[in-house]
Write a protein that holds these residues in place. Structure first.
Motif, PDB file in Angstrom:
ATOM      1  N   GLY A 127      18.048   9.747   8.615  1.00 51.08           N
ATOM      2  CA  GLY A 127      16.850   9.711   7.765  1.00 51.08           C
ATOM      3  C   GLY A 127      16.226   8.336   7.704  1.00 51.08           C
ATOM      4  O   GLY A 127      14.997   8.183   7.759  1.00 51.08           O
ATOM      5  N   PHE A 183      14.368   7.601  10.906  1.00 50.68           N
ATOM      6  CA  PHE A 183      13.041   8.239  10.895  1.00 50.68           C
ATOM      7  C   PHE A 183      12.035   7.382  10.133  1.00 50.68           C
ATOM      8  O   PHE A 183      10.927   7.118  10.628  1.00 50.68           O
ATOM      9  CB  PHE A 183      13.160   9.626  10.264  1.00 50.68           C
ATOM     10  N   LEU A 229      14.345  15.359   4.973  1.00 52.63           N
ATOM     11  CA  LEU A 229      13.366  14.349   5.364  1.00 52.63           C
ATOM     12  C   LEU A 229      12.190  14.322   4.401  1.00 52.63           C
ATOM     13  O   LEU A 229      11.707  13.255   4.026  1.00 52.63           O
ATOM     14  CB  LEU A 229      12.848  14.633   6.781  1.00 52.63           C
ATOM     15  N   ALA A 256       7.056  14.208   8.085  1.00 52.03           N
ATOM     16  CA  ALA A 256       8.225  14.949   7.594  1.00 52.03           C
ATOM     17  C   ALA A 256       7.866  16.393   7.286  1.00 52.03           C
ATOM     18  O   ALA A 256       8.668  17.309   7.519  1.00 52.03           O
ATOM     19  CB  ALA A 256       8.798  14.262   6.361  1.00 52.03           C
ATOM     20  N   GLY A 282      11.459  13.217  14.541  1.00 45.93           N
ATOM     21  CA  GLY A 282      12.091  14.009  13.492  1.00 45.93           C
ATOM     22  C   GLY A 282      12.668  15.306  14.019  1.00 45.93           C
ATOM     23  O   GLY A 282      13.786  15.699  13.655  1.00 45.93           O
ATOM     24  N   VAL A 313       8.060  18.456  10.554  1.00 43.48           N
ATOM     25  CA  VAL A 313       9.302  18.520  11.318  1.00 43.48           C
ATOM     26  C   VAL A 313       9.923  19.912  11.167  1.00 43.48           C
ATOM     27  O   VAL A 313       9.927  20.488  10.080  1.00 43.48           O
ATOM     28  CB  VAL A 313      10.289  17.431  10.845  1.00 43.48           C
TER      29      VAL A 313
END
Length: 267
Positions: A95, A98, A128, A148, A114, A151
């Motif tokens: 995380g 990302f 996320l 996010a 992601g 994703v």
């Protein structure tokens, strides 16, 4: 014995392949207390062994410590350093990786990162979203929150991520990922990369591996024939289509959805 340079003053035997992991090990030798981060961490989390042009590590900010200046090494500084140990290497968690990438990516590349992270790690899209929402005061956080939300689980490759986003970001309905198509007896027929099962429309991405692997190519043909016999329309998209004529890709899929009378686009 002959040697080759990996990074700065770090060398390996000439017979050793310089992979992303070897680069990461060299970078950590040069920066005590650092963790592998950013694009290098992404490569390691997603099992991409290709060496990068730049190796990224992150350290906790300390004005008393001089950072190494090494060509090909980028050292980032943060107030609080997150770290996990994976296969003997200290790295930023998925995380955090990302979020760290957000200032250096566009939307498509960040969503692709992601997608790869949730496929290869225990990270989940909803985690996320929660992480990005809870994070404030860092560069790129607005983009991270937007990415996010896009994703998804089950995406096989960065080019499939790009294909899905070309569809979604141009206002077309979001396709299903990896939907399993069965026959009337419940037997497996196919699993298109992307699909709209409600109108029996599948979209496949064909990369170069399809051309190099004759067995894979034959399997792809049989799978598409199975779908077509079951009343499906199958649209095949190539790397050239995605990278050179994305507008045409969108137009073709839009027309296909109208022809198949998708509820959102049927006249």
């Amino acid at each position: 014995m002959q040697y080759r340079r990996v990074l700065g003053s770090v060398y390996v035997g000439a017979h050793v392949a310089v992979t992303s992991r070897v680069q990461a090990e060299a970078a950590l030798l040069l920066t005590p207390g650092a963790v592998v981060s950013h694009q290098t961490a992404l490569s390691l989390w997603t099992a991409n062994e290709r060496a990068g042009d730049v190796v990224h590590v992150t350290v906790e900010r300390d004005p008393r410590v001089s950072l190494p200046r090494v060509s090909g090494l980028r050292v980032h500084e943060v107030q609080h350093l997150e770290r996990v140990l994976r296969d003997g290497l200290l790295m930023t968690p998925p995380g955090r990786t990302f979020l760290d990438l957000a200032p250096y990516c566009d939307l498509v590349d960040l969503v692709s990162a992601g997608d790869s992270l949730v496929r290869r790690t225990d990270l989940r899209p909803e985690h996320l979203v929660e992480l990005a929402a809870a994070t404030i005061g860092v560069r790129g956080i607005r983009l991270a929150r937007e990415a996010a939300a896009l994703v998804r689980l089950g995406v096989d490759s960065p080019m499939e991520s790009r294909l899905r986003l070309i569809i979604v970001l141009n206002g077309l309905p979001e396709p299903r990922i990896g939907h399993v198509v069965t026959d009337s007896a419940g037997g497996w027929l196919a699993q298109p990369d992307l699909s709209y099962p409600e109108v029996k429309f599948g979209i496949e991405y064909d990369g170069q591996h399809h051309l190099r692997d004759a067995r894979q190519w034959r399997q792809d043909i049989r799978r598409r024939e199975n779908l077509e016999r079951a009343g499906w329309l199958v649209r095949v998209i190539t790397a050239y289509d995605l990278l050179q004529t994305p507008g045409t890709v969108v137009a073709r899929i839009s027309e296909d959805l109208r022809t198949r009378r998708h509820p959102r686009l049927a006249a």
